[in-house]
Design an enzyme around this catalytic site. Structure first.
Site, PDB file in Angstrom:
ATOM      1  N   GLY B  29       0.800  -1.221   0.000  1.00 32.56           N
ATOM      2  CA  GLY B  29       0.000   0.000   0.000  1.00 32.56           C
ATOM      3  C   GLY B  29       0.830   1.266   0.000  1.00 32.56           C
ATOM      4  N   LEU B  31       0.409   3.717  -2.142  1.00 36.83           N
ATOM      5  CA  LEU B  31       0.776   3.527  -3.554  1.00 36.83           C
ATOM      6  C   LEU B  31       1.439   4.762  -4.148  1.00 36.83           C
ATOM      7  CD1 LEU B  31      -2.488   1.738  -4.751  1.00 36.83           C
ATOM      8  CD2 LEU B  31      -0.361   0.709  -3.881  1.00 36.83           C
ATOM      9  N   HIS B  35       4.056   1.447  -8.158  1.00 39.28           N
ATOM     10  CA  HIS B  35       2.976   0.451  -8.079  1.00 39.28           C
ATOM     11  C   HIS B  35       2.019   0.590  -9.256  1.00 39.28           C
ATOM     12  CE1 HIS B  35       3.861   1.251  -3.638  1.00 39.28           C
ATOM     13  NE2 HIS B  35       4.072  -0.043  -3.720  1.00 39.28           N
ATOM     14  N   LYS B 147      12.868  -2.158  -8.187  1.00 39.07           N
ATOM     15  CA  LYS B 147      13.543  -1.467  -7.089  1.00 39.07           C
ATOM     16  C   LYS B 147      13.942  -2.501  -6.040  1.00 39.07           C
ATOM     17  CE  LYS B 147      11.696   1.150  -3.908  1.00 39.07           C
ATOM     18  NZ  LYS B 147      12.166   0.707  -2.564  1.00 39.07           N
ATOM     19  N   SER B 183       9.362   5.284  -3.681  1.00 38.07           N
ATOM     20  CA  SER B 183       9.252   4.372  -2.543  1.00 38.07           C
ATOM     21  C   SER B 183       8.236   4.943  -1.571  1.00 38.07           C
ATOM     22  CB  SER B 183      10.603   4.240  -1.839  1.00 38.07           C
ATOM     23  OG  SER B 183      10.424   3.634  -0.570  1.00 38.07           O
TER      24      SER B 183
END
Lengths: 283, 283
Positions: B29, B31, B35, B147, B183
Site C-alpha cells: 500500500g 501507492l 505500483h 527497485k 518508494s
C-alpha cells in the site's frame, strides 16, 4: 490410464479438466492395498484421479534406504489403472529437481517429535515435494494414509498456514489379515521378522482397548505398556513409542478427554516399521 | 473495483474468471507511480487485475518500521481503481495469520547478501506471504518492481523451485524527475534528507555509464566509486554498496561479460532507502 513423465505434459493433459474435481494420490510407488484404498476413495469423490509415483530423494537421510527402496513400475501401473487412476505421473529425479532446490518448505512444532526426531530433515523433504506436486497437479482433494499420521498432520499444517487451495483427506490404515499395517517396506522383512512384526498392531490394539476402558491416566503409562509388549519379541528394537495429542503432536499429561495418537517406530533387522492408533478421547 | 477483506470472499469473487488471465500486483500500500505502473502493465496483459495491500508483519524485524509504515486506504483505493485494478484485496493481519504460522518458505543463497544480510528473516517473511497470496489469488502473472531487485530474484527462485503455476513479470524502476527511486518510505524524509538522497540514483547512473564504458575490471572498483560518491552527502550512512551477478546474487570477480546488479542501501536519518541498476554485460 495415461502414464506421464514430464511436468509440462501433465499440465497440458489436465487443462481440459480444470472445471472438474481433481483428486490426487501422491505415492512413492510399490503399491499395496493401502495406496489402492486411497485411489478408490478418490474415484468415488472426484471426476479425475491423478496418482504420482516419485521416490523423493529430499526426504531420505544419508543412511536411509533411498537406493534400495522397492520399485516396480509395470506392476504399479497395472494396479493403479485397475483401481481407477486416470493419470499416472512418474517423473525422474532430474525432472523434479533440474537444479538443487534452494527453496524449502519448513514446518515447525508438528515436525519435531516422532519420526521428525529420528529422521532430521525428513518432513522438510516431504513438505517441499508435496508443495511442488500440489503446484503441478493443482488438485481439489488430496488423499493420504493415516499410517503416516505425522505426515498427515504436517501436510494439514502446511496447507492451512500457506492457504493451499486443496482439501486434505486422511484415510484409515489398511492392514494385513493378521493386523500388520500395509507398507512398501514390509517386503524387506525376513519370514521370522515378519512373524514378530505383528506385535506392533497387537500392542497398539491392546493400547486402544485400554484407553477406551480408561485403564491409564497418563501418557507414560500407555507408553510403558506398549513398550513392554513390543519387547516380548526378541528381534524388535524400539526407535520410539509415544502418546501425544493429535493432530498438534504436543505432549499430553492427563489423558482424560484428549484426542491422542499412540505411535511406534520399531526396527526389525535393517527394516524400520511405523504404526499408530488414534483414540478419540471422551466427549 | 471491489474491495475485499477476506480470503473466502476473494476466492468466490475470482471463481467466474478462472478461465481468463488473472494478473496480480502484491503491495504493502501507500501507492506511488511505481505500483501504478505495475497495474497498468497488468491491465494490458491480463483480463482481470487483482491488487493486494497488506503490510506483512512477518517481513519486518523487531527494530524496523512496521508500526509507522505509512497507510492510507481511501487514497490507495482511488489510485488503484483509476489505474485499472478490478479487485483490491485488503485483509487484516488476523485474516492472513489467524494463528502464528508454523510453516515458512525458506529460500537460501539468493537471500543471503544485500538486504538479506542487513535484515535477517526478511526474505523468509516475503517468500512465505507471497506463497500464501499466490495460493489465495492463483494468478497467471504476477508483477514486481525491480527497485526490490533481490525480492524479484528470491520470488523467481521460489517459483522455479516449487513449480508455482505463475509467471513472474519484473518491471523497471519508476523514478521522481530528479532520479530518486519511488518508494513509500520517501515520505519519511525531511526536506534536507530528500535533497541529499538524490545522490543514490546519481551514483548508480554514473556507475552504469562507467560499466558501459568498461571503466572498471572488478566489482570492488565499482563499489569504491559508488561508495565515495554517496559519502559526498553528509547525511548519508551506507548500509551496503555491492556489485553482484544477477539474478544469482553471487560474488563476481571479473566484470567482463557478466550481467551484474549494483545495489545500495543507505540511511538518511531513520529512513533506509534502497536502489539499484542492472548492467547487461557484454555479449
Amino acid at each position: 490410464m495415461k502414464i506421464i513423465e514430464t511436468i509440462e505434459a501433465l499440465r497440458q493433459e489436465l487443462k481440459p479438466y480444470r472445471n472438474q474435481t481433481i483428486g490426487f494420490v501422491p505415492t512413492m510407488g510399490y503399491l499395496h492395498e493401502g495406496h489402492l484404498s486411497l485411489v478408490r476413495r478418490a474415484s468415488q469423490e472426484c471426476d479425475i484421479v491423478v496418482m504420482s509415483i516419485f521416490v523423493n530423494p529430499l526426504q531420505f537421510g544419508p543412511n536411509e534406504d533411498l537406493d534400495r527402496y522397492p520399485r516396480d513400475l509395470p506392476r504399479d501401473a497395472a494396479l493403479a489403472e485397475q483401481a481407477g487412476v486416470d493419470f499416472l505421473f512418474h517423473p525422474s529425479v532430474e525432472e523434479m529437481y533440474p537444479n538443487p532446490t534452494l527453496t524449502q518448505i519448513v514446518v515447525s512444532k508438528v515436525t519435531e517429535p516422532l519420526c521428525g526426531a529420528s529422521r532430521p530433515g525428513h518432513f522438510t523433504g516431504v513438505a517441499t515435494v508435496v508443495g511442488k506436486l500440489f503446484h503441478i497437479v493443482m488438485p481439489d482433494r488430496a488423499y493420504f494414509g493415516l499410517k503416516d499420521a505425522q505426515q498427515v498432520a504436517v501436510i494439514q499444517q502446511m496447507v492451512e498456514d500457506l492457504n493451499f487451495p486443496v482439501t486434505i483427506v486422511p484415510c484409515d490404515i489398511v492392514r494385513e489379515p493378521d493386523g500388520l499395517a500395509m507398507s512398501s517396506r514390509n517386503v524387506y522383512l525376513s519370514p521370522e521378522e515378519r512373524k514378530q512384526a505383528v506385535i506392533l498392531s497387537q500392542a497398539l490394539f491392546a493400547a486402544k482397548k485400554g484407553l477406551e476402558e480408561g485403564e491409564w491416566s497418563t501418557a507414560d503409562e500407555v507408553n510403558r505398556f506398549v513398550r513392554e509388549m513390543i519387547l516380548t519379541q526378541p528381534l524388535a528394537e524400539i526407535d520410539y513409542v509415544e502418546t501425544l495429542a493429535y493432530p498438534s503432536l504436543q505432549p499430553v499429561d492427563e489423558l482424560k478427554g484428549q484426542k491422542v495418537i499412540v505411535a511406534v517406530a520399531v526396527r526389525f533387522g535393517k527394516t524400520r516399521l511405523i504404526d499408530n492408533i488414534l483414540h478419540a478421547g471422551e466427549e
